[in-house]
Design an enzyme around this catalytic site. Sequence first.
Site, short mmCIF file in Angstrom:
data_model
loop_
_atom_site.label_atom_id
_atom_site.label_comp_id
_atom_site.label_asym_id
_atom_site.label_seq_id
_atom_site.Cartn_x
_atom_site.Cartn_y
_atom_site.Cartn_z
N LEU A 109 0.87 -1.18 0.00
CA LEU A 109 0.00 0.00 0.00
C LEU A 109 0.91 1.22 0.00
CD1 LEU A 109 -2.66 -0.95 2.74
CD2 LEU A 109 -2.97 -0.96 0.25
N ASP A 110 0.47 2.28 -0.67
CA ASP A 110 1.23 3.53 -0.63
C ASP A 110 1.37 4.00 0.80
OD1 ASP A 110 1.02 3.59 -3.37
OD2 ASP A 110 -0.72 4.92 -3.35
N ARG A 111 2.35 4.82 1.00
CA ARG A 111 2.56 5.36 2.34
C ARG A 111 1.29 6.00 2.91
NH1 ARG A 111 7.09 9.94 3.43
NH2 ARG A 111 6.88 10.07 5.66
N THR A 113 -1.82 5.42 2.01
CA THR A 113 -3.02 4.57 1.96
C THR A 113 -3.12 3.80 3.27
OG1 THR A 113 -2.86 4.37 -0.44
CG2 THR A 113 -4.18 2.71 0.69
#
Length: 241
Positions: A109-111, A113
């Site tokens: 997951l993106d930072r 998210t």
Amino acid sequence: MQIGKMPTLLHAVIDASGLSRRKAFAAIRDGLVTVDRVTAQDPSSEYEGGVLRLDGRVIEAGAEPRTYLLLNKPPGFMTTMSDEMGRRTVLDLVPPELRSQGLHPVGRLDRDTSGLLLLTNDGDFTYALTHPKHEVEKEYWARLAAPADEAVFAALRRGVEIDGQVRRPLRIGRLRDPRFQVSVTIQEGRNRQVRRLFESAGARVTALRRMREGPLDLGSLPEGAVRRLTGEEVEGLRVLP
Ligand code: URA
């Protein structure tokens, strides 16, 4: 290693460590090799599995228990187990007694998210869930900078261009949640896929949370909390097409 015949401890150490025969022999003789924490004595004994350590370091995980965790990742944490710039990672959220188990995230997951992230030390499990051939459905809830009008929905349903290819979510729907307006389900796991789908449709995501992966739901797990998957949940994920 030969199939059907147990390797000797000496061969297991050579295979797992890459040491020469002479050095592997000396390591066993010097008491530096343990099997399941018991110091091994005899290089010619059979190695029947078990955690093999050389000088305290695991060189063969053997039958070490597999761990499967579900984390509700808060925004602001990197999906890695270490960060060269010293930023907070998801490992910081894992209970200390589980940190030395060789865990890794299943996908990323993106930072910024939040939401459902699996962690395990079972490489086959990760492969099964993340291989492009059988990637599982993932549902995200998105908050947008401005209320999503019909044009955004229509564009996403038609498909939008990302990296030169037309892509569309499997499903999209409106939500009645005060924090998130749109639910999006995708199957692929390209970098920043959901954010880029919206960008290409003319909307900007300001918050994103993964709510579901295959049959697994985030449920009521609080943000920042971790729980173990049940045996049934692990098996349910393994058998996905
Ligand atoms: N899509 C995104 O844009 N970000 C994520 O973290 C996951 C999916």
